[in-house]
Design a protein around this motif. Structure first.
Motif, PDB file in Angstrom:
ATOM      1  N   SER A 222       0.840  -1.192   0.000  1.00  4.82           N
ATOM      2  CA  SER A 222       0.000   0.000   0.000  1.00  4.82           C
ATOM      3  C   SER A 222       0.880   1.250   0.000  1.00  4.82           C
ATOM      4  N   PRO A 223       0.329   2.399  -0.423  1.00  2.07           N
ATOM      5  CA  PRO A 223       1.133   3.620  -0.509  1.00  2.07           C
ATOM      6  C   PRO A 223       1.769   4.010   0.821  1.00  2.07           C
ATOM      7  N   TRP A 224       1.049   3.782   1.937  1.00  4.77           N
ATOM      8  CA  TRP A 224       1.586   4.186   3.234  1.00  4.77           C
ATOM      9  C   TRP A 224       2.622   3.190   3.766  1.00  4.77           C
ATOM     10  N   TYR A 225       2.690   2.014   3.159  1.00  3.14           N
ATOM     11  CA  TYR A 225       3.728   1.063   3.565  1.00  3.14           C
ATOM     12  C   TYR A 225       5.092   1.523   3.046  1.00  3.14           C
ATOM     13  N   GLY A 226       5.116   2.018   1.837  1.00  2.20           N
ATOM     14  CA  GLY A 226       6.363   2.491   1.248  1.00  2.20           C
ATOM     15  C   GLY A 226       7.143   1.359   0.617  1.00  2.20           C
ATOM     16  N   ASP A 227       8.000   1.727  -0.311  1.00  2.50           N
ATOM     17  CA  ASP A 227       8.847   0.732  -0.960  1.00  2.50           C
ATOM     18  C   ASP A 227       9.939   0.287   0.000  1.00  2.50           C
ATOM     19  N   GLY A 228      10.455  -0.872  -0.243  1.00  8.88           N
ATOM     20  CA  GLY A 228      11.558  -1.363   0.576  1.00  8.88           C
ATOM     21  C   GLY A 228      11.417  -2.836   0.843  1.00  8.88           C
ATOM     22  N   GLY A 229      12.532  -3.526   0.801  1.00  5.11           N
ATOM     23  CA  GLY A 229      12.519  -4.943   1.148  1.00  5.11           C
ATOM     24  C   GLY A 229      12.608  -5.851  -0.051  1.00  5.11           C
ATOM     25  N   LEU A 230      11.958  -5.495  -1.146  1.00  2.50           N
ATOM     26  CA  LEU A 230      11.978  -6.346  -2.328  1.00  2.50           C
ATOM     27  C   LEU A 230      13.230  -6.079  -3.155  1.00  2.50           C
ATOM     28  N   LEU A 231      13.597  -7.059  -3.947  1.00  3.32           N
ATOM     29  CA  LEU A 231      14.765  -6.916  -4.805  1.00  3.32           C
ATOM     30  C   LEU A 231      14.563  -5.804  -5.822  1.00  3.32           C
TER      31      LEU A 231
END
Length: 264
Positions: A222-231
């Motif tokens: 979701s937008p509030w989760y933010g990017d990060g963690g995935l390759l």
């Protein structure tokens, strides 16, 4: 073949297991082997025996090998309805089934993860090859003459697309592996996590460098989760940094052509 599980998790007054460890177990837990001897009719079918552990806070449970295809171990409700079963016996029985759950969850993870780990190996190899190529193409800018930068930019965008395709394929596969790990922890608790790297090693695979994020990274985008963690997130950050560097160099060189100053 039997599986051995040392268990030191305390149980609450309901006879159900806590998932958080504690430094000690109530005194009556020392009598666990004798208590369970009176509950043979309620033992898990794979239960072999229980022995005192190295200290009073531990007990060793022995089970016949689980395949992971069995139903999740659950203490029979009849044991809680049986008026002849004492609270202490229910407590000991709950601990036995907690130990059985842990062993079963690891057997299930091994069975379910094995084919996915085999499929993951070539996907990771494809990613590393694509990523290495991206780094190589970008490094070539240090040796590319001014009249050939546009051609090199084309090579870079091709390398970016190939790397993104490989990263997305890896992330899609890694999401399934993360789900299996999540399910194993949900049963056994974080203290009894069986790492995928250990399962892969048992299969003769080296997964120590594989990028597998937490389960939530794949499920909450979701937008509030933010990017990060995935390759793909890491790759996008790397590509952005490369493009910023190229734009910086073009501006310092006084190149006013928008097509040269910025990669679309």
């Amino acid at each position: 073949m039997t599986r051995v599980i040392p268990l030191a998790h305390p149980l609450d007054d309901s006879g159900l297991p806590h998932r958080q460890p504690a430094p000690a177990v109530p005194q009556q837990q020392e009598a666990t082997p004798a208590v369970l001897a009176d509950l043979a009719r309620y033992h898990h079918p794979h239960f072999v025996r229980v022995e005192p552990g190295a200290n009073k806070a531990w007990a060793k449970y022995y089970f016949r090998e689980f395949t992971g295809l069995e139903a999740q171990p659950e203490a029979p409700i009849e044991a809680y309805r049986d008026a002849s079963v004492t609270w202490e016996q229910r407590r000991a029985l709950a601990e036995q089934y907690q130990a059985a759950e842990i062993v079963w969850s690891k057997a299930r993870l091994r069975r379910q993860a094995a084919p996915l780990l085999r499929q993951a190996a070539p996907l990771w190899q494809a990613w590393t090859a694509a990523h290495d190529e991206l780094g190589s193409v970008f490094a070539q800018f240090w040796h590319t003459g001014d009249g050939h930068w546009r051609a090199q930019l084309l090579r870079l965008t091709d390398a970016e697309r190939a790397a993104r395709t490989a990263a997305e394929a890896w992330d899609a596969h890694a999401a399934h592996l993360a789900q299996l790990t999540h399910e194993q922890i949900a049963v056994a608790g974080e203290w009894e996590e069986l790492r995928l790297t250990a399962v892969a090693q048992e299969m003769g695979l080296d997964a120590s460098d594989w990028h597998i994020a937490w389960h939530s990274a794949y499920t909450d985008r979701s937008p509030w989760y933010g990017d990060g963690g995935l390759l793909i997130d890491d790759l996008n950050g790397e590509i952005a940094a490369q493009r910023d560097r190229l734009t910086e160099v073009a501006l310092l060189a006084g190149d006013t052509d928008p097509a040269a100053n910025k990669i679309a």
